[in-house]
Design a protein around this motif. Structure first.
Motif, PDB file in Angstrom:
ATOM      1  N   ALA A 134       0.829  -1.210   0.000  1.00  0.00           N
ATOM      2  CA  ALA A 134       0.000   0.000   0.000  1.00  0.00           C
ATOM      3  C   ALA A 134       0.864   1.261   0.000  1.00  0.00           C
ATOM      4  O   ALA A 134       0.551   2.251  -0.678  1.00  0.00           O
ATOM      5  CB  ALA A 134      -0.927  -0.002   1.222  1.00  0.00           C
ATOM      6  N   LEU A 135       1.981   1.224   0.739  1.00  0.00           N
ATOM      7  CA  LEU A 135       2.880   2.375   0.771  1.00  0.00           C
ATOM      8  C   LEU A 135       3.508   2.631  -0.593  1.00  0.00           C
ATOM      9  O   LEU A 135       3.596   3.774  -1.050  1.00  0.00           O
ATOM     10  CB  LEU A 135       3.993   2.145   1.807  1.00  0.00           C
ATOM     11  CG  LEU A 135       3.672   2.518   3.258  1.00  0.00           C
ATOM     12  CD1 LEU A 135       4.766   1.983   4.171  1.00  0.00           C
ATOM     13  CD2 LEU A 135       3.550   4.032   3.416  1.00  0.00           C
ATOM     14  N   GLU A 137       2.278   1.837  -3.429  1.00  0.00           N
ATOM     15  CA  GLU A 137       1.218   2.382  -4.289  1.00  0.00           C
ATOM     16  C   GLU A 137       1.000   3.856  -3.977  1.00  0.00           C
ATOM     17  O   GLU A 137       0.784   4.673  -4.880  1.00  0.00           O
ATOM     18  CB  GLU A 137      -0.075   1.587  -4.082  1.00  0.00           C
ATOM     19  CG  GLU A 137      -0.012   0.162  -4.637  1.00  0.00           C
ATOM     20  CD  GLU A 137      -1.223  -0.663  -4.260  1.00  0.00           C
ATOM     21  OE1 GLU A 137      -1.966  -0.249  -3.332  1.00  0.00           O
ATOM     22  OE2 GLU A 137      -1.419  -1.735  -4.867  1.00  0.00           O
ATOM     23  N   GLU A 138       1.083   4.201  -2.683  1.00  0.00           N
ATOM     24  CA  GLU A 138       0.829   5.584  -2.271  1.00  0.00           C
ATOM     25  C   GLU A 138       1.879   6.537  -2.825  1.00  0.00           C
ATOM     26  O   GLU A 138       1.570   7.686  -3.174  1.00  0.00           O
ATOM     27  CB  GLU A 138       0.807   5.669  -0.739  1.00  0.00           C
ATOM     28  CG  GLU A 138       0.322   7.010  -0.223  1.00  0.00           C
ATOM     29  CD  GLU A 138       0.091   7.000   1.289  1.00  0.00           C
ATOM     30  OE1 GLU A 138      -0.663   7.859   1.761  1.00  0.00           O
ATOM     31  OE2 GLU A 138       0.677   6.148   1.974  1.00  0.00           O
ATOM     32  N   ARG A 140       3.307   6.164  -5.577  1.00  0.00           N
ATOM     33  CA  ARG A 140       3.138   6.071  -7.029  1.00  0.00           C
ATOM     34  C   ARG A 140       4.368   5.474  -7.726  1.00  0.00           C
ATOM     35  O   ARG A 140       4.818   5.972  -8.750  1.00  0.00           O
ATOM     36  CB  ARG A 140       2.779   7.438  -7.627  1.00  0.00           C
ATOM     37  CG  ARG A 140       1.496   8.021  -7.058  1.00  0.00           C
ATOM     38  CD  ARG A 140       0.964   9.158  -7.907  1.00  0.00           C
ATOM     39  NE  ARG A 140       1.748  10.352  -7.832  1.00  0.00           N
ATOM     40  CZ  ARG A 140       1.626  11.281  -6.886  1.00  0.00           C
ATOM     41  NH1 ARG A 140       0.725  11.133  -5.943  1.00  0.00           N
ATOM     42  NH2 ARG A 140       2.382  12.353  -6.904  1.00  0.00           N
ATOM     43  N   ALA A 166       8.605   6.038   0.938  1.00  0.00           N
ATOM     44  CA  ALA A 166       7.681   5.030   1.492  1.00  0.00           C
ATOM     45  C   ALA A 166       8.175   4.544   2.846  1.00  0.00           C
ATOM     46  O   ALA A 166       7.392   4.407   3.808  1.00  0.00           O
ATOM     47  CB  ALA A 166       7.541   3.859   0.516  1.00  0.00           C
ATOM     48  N   SER A 172       3.845   6.773   9.795  1.00  0.00           N
ATOM     49  CA  SER A 172       3.127   8.057   9.881  1.00  0.00           C
ATOM     50  C   SER A 172       3.789   9.024  10.867  1.00  0.00           C
ATOM     51  O   SER A 172       3.178   9.461  11.848  1.00  0.00           O
ATOM     52  CB  SER A 172       1.666   7.822  10.286  1.00  0.00           C
ATOM     53  OG  SER A 172       1.026   6.988   9.369  1.00  0.00           O
ATOM     54  N   LEU A 200       1.585  14.385   0.132  1.00  0.00           N
ATOM     55  CA  LEU A 200       1.562  13.562   1.349  1.00  0.00           C
ATOM     56  C   LEU A 200       1.563  14.441   2.592  1.00  0.00           C
ATOM     57  O   LEU A 200       0.860  14.148   3.570  1.00  0.00           O
ATOM     58  CB  LEU A 200       2.775  12.621   1.360  1.00  0.00           C
ATOM     59  CG  LEU A 200       2.795  11.551   0.261  1.00  0.00           C
ATOM     60  CD1 LEU A 200       4.134  10.841   0.227  1.00  0.00           C
ATOM     61  CD2 LEU A 200       1.673  10.541   0.468  1.00  0.00           C
ATOM     62  N   ARG A 203      -1.992  15.781   3.077  1.00  0.00           N
ATOM     63  CA  ARG A 203      -2.983  14.772   3.475  1.00  0.00           C
ATOM     64  C   ARG A 203      -2.739  14.253   4.889  1.00  0.00           C
ATOM     65  O   ARG A 203      -3.677  13.983   5.625  1.00  0.00           O
ATOM     66  CB  ARG A 203      -2.975  13.603   2.492  1.00  0.00           C
ATOM     67  CG  ARG A 203      -3.617  13.945   1.154  1.00  0.00           C
ATOM     68  CD  ARG A 203      -3.961  12.717   0.335  1.00  0.00           C
ATOM     69  NE  ARG A 203      -2.774  12.020  -0.128  1.00  0.00           N
ATOM     70  CZ  ARG A 203      -2.374  10.838   0.333  1.00  0.00           C
ATOM     71  NH1 ARG A 203      -3.051  10.224   1.278  1.00  0.00           N
ATOM     72  NH2 ARG A 203      -1.287  10.265  -0.159  1.00  0.00           N
TER      73      ARG A 203
END
Length: 535
Positions: A134-135, A137-138, A140, A166, A172, A200, A203
């Motif tokens: 997922a990271l 993908e985040e 890109r 990532a 976080s 990032l 968000r």
């Protein structure tokens, strides 16, 4: 808004014998949640040392002697190593300038990102794999499943930097420190990374301490700016105020050194070509077992270009576009598969060994990394004199000429007795230029000669190249991914993409009225273009 990270009067002492007593001298900064604070300055200004102090990753014999670094009520200046291990990654994360040295070359990228979860959380192996994917993908990264299994050397520079981001974002953190994360990247990858960090940060509400020497990047991304010189914060404030109305002379000098994108008036040069490339191609074939499943890379495809006598031809494009391969073909460091490279009409590929030695004197190269290209065990005067000695010049004469060349490139002739590590990056690049000039070449091929230098040092080296061109009648091929560099010294430019020249011509015409969509995309991606245009 209250600060999530406060640096209050921090002083960091250097060991005896250093060029100054303090790496940081009473530095005071604050970073608020959800903002990007850019710390800008030249090499040696204390930018990276500030980041190292916050992370408590200072070099041996270097320590914090005064001040506080407050994060979530805790003074990191006095925290134990056990406490810092809990904070690093989880509370404060860092993106390093060179991901290839920060990533373990022997482990897949996915394992290295997943390690953040295995150390700091109780997630299962399946959950860690899912979070890692997922990271990726985040941030890109292309084909994240493949990237998880890839080793660092199998990813491009931009992809490795995304993997580092990532990893930094895995837990976080409330604070993200980015130390020159885009310095060595081409303009389009740089723009993507800057956009990614900004997105990032917005968000996640992360506070970002962004370290850079590039005011174009500052204009693109900063909310506030702090300018450092010799370990001291000389100016700080809102980005718009610092960029548009700088108060300190040092800030004014740094901003003035940012090359504009506008081409200067055209310079007269000869119509006669000293160097011609005719249909040059180079293909790499790698990997495969017993010849099966080989990877084929057409690095250079049917390139035809001409370098006018006394002129400068810029070759620009992204990483992987074929620029450096073409430069190495020109210098016969690698052999092209097809085409001709003619120096004053003679095809270099058909020369005998004795003819090649003669033409080698006429064409010399300045490399991207002067430290890697200079033997650290030999004095720099010997390195500059080495070429003439090989070609028959008496040793004493060659060493005397080395001193003259040092003066020519703006270095103290007495410094020829020193070793490469005793010079700054900009000085080492001048030594590389002096070495290339030692054989009195007619053609100089410069491969990314200023990509790792501060803007002010960059400006000095570019001025030096232009002066040497005029004084010595040099013809120069300049390889660069930085369009601001190309526009300063080039008469002509060729834009490369995937091994092909997609557009070429006088640099003013190409930059002011680009015809190819790829050229337009490169120009649009230059960080801080609006700020530079307004200057």
């Amino acid at each position: 808004m209250s600060a999530i990270l406060s640096i209050e009067g921090v002083t960091v002492a250097l060991p005896p014998g250093a060029d100054r007593p303090h790496a940081l001298d009473a530095v005071t900064l604050e970073l608020r949640a959800g903002e990007i604070l850019c710390v800008v300055g030249e090499s040696g200004s204390g930018k990276s040392m500030t980041a190292s102090a916050v992370m408590r990753l200072l070099p041996p014999r270097v320590g914090i002697t005064a001040g506080r670094i407050l994060f979530e009520g805790k003074d990191l200046a006095t925290a134990t190593e056990v406490e810092m291990r809990a904070i690093r990654g989880a509370g404060i994360a860092m993106i390093f300038q060179e991901p290839m040295t920060a990533l373990n070359p022997l482990r897949p990228v996915g394992d290295q990102i997943g390690e953040m979860f295995s150390i700091h959380t109780d997630l299962s192996a399946d959950q860690i794999r899912a979070r890692t994917l997922a990271l990726l993908e985040e941030v890109r990264i292309p084909d994240p499943k493949l990237a998880m299994r890839a080793y660092p050397h199998e990813l491009s520079g931009g992809q490795r930097q995304r993997a580092m981001i990532a990893m930094a974002l895995a837990l976080s953190p409330r604070v993200l420190i980015a130390d020159e994360p885009t310095t060595a990247l081409d303009v389009t990858t740089q723009a993507q990374i800057l956009s990614l960090i900004r997105d990032l940060q917005r968000r996640l509400g992360t506070g970002v301490l962004f370290i850079t020497h590039d005011f174009g990047v500052v204009a693109e991304i900063a909310d506030r700016v702090a300018v450092m010189q010799h370990g001291v914060v000389v100016e700080q404030g809102e980005a718009a105020a610092v960029l548009n109305a700088p108060q300190h002379p040092y800030t004014k000098a740094l901003i003035a050194a940012v090359p504009p994108l506008a081409a200067p008036p055209p310079r007269p040069f000869s119509d006669e070509a000293i160097l011609k490339l005719e249909g040059v191609s180079k293909t790499y074939r790698t990997g495969g077992f017993l010849g099966r499943n080989k990877r084929v890379t057409r690095a250079v495809r049917d390139v035809s270009l001409a370098l006018p006598r006394g002129g400068t031809l810029g070759i620009v494009g992204e990483s992987g576009s074929g620029k450096s391969t073409l430069a190495r073909c020109i210098m016969r460091l690698i052999k092209p598969d097809a085409g001709a490279i003619r120096l004053d009409g003679t095809d270099l590929a058909t020369q005998s060994p004795s003819q090649h030695r003669a033409s080698a004197k006429r064409m010399q190269m300045v490399f991207q990394d002067p430290y890697a290209s200079l033997n650290p065990r030999r004095r720099v005067g010997e390195l500059v004199a080495q070429g003439p000695i090989i070609h028959g010049t008496p040793r004493n004469t060659a060493l005397a000429r080395a001193k003259e060349l040092f003066a020519l490139v703006g270095l103290d002739p007495a410094a020829t007795d020193r070793y490469p590590h005793e010079f700054s990056g900009g000085q080492r690049q001048r030594i590389g230029i002096a070495r290339a000039l030692a054989l009195e070449p007619e053609v100089l091929v410069a491969d990314e000669p200023v990509s790792a230098l501060d803007v002010s040092v960059q400006a000095q080296v570019l001025r030096l190249l232009a002066e040497l061109r005029e004084r010595l009648g040099l013809s120069i091929v300049l390889i660069t991914h930085d369009l601001r560099v190309a526009v300063q010294v080039c008469d002509l430019v060729a834009v490369m993409k995937e091994g092909e020249v997609v557009e070429s011509g006088p640099i003013g015409r190409v930059f002011e009225a680009p015809e190819h969509p790829y050229t337009r995309s490169l120009l649009a991606a230059v960080p801080g273009r609006g700020f530079q245009a307004a200057r």
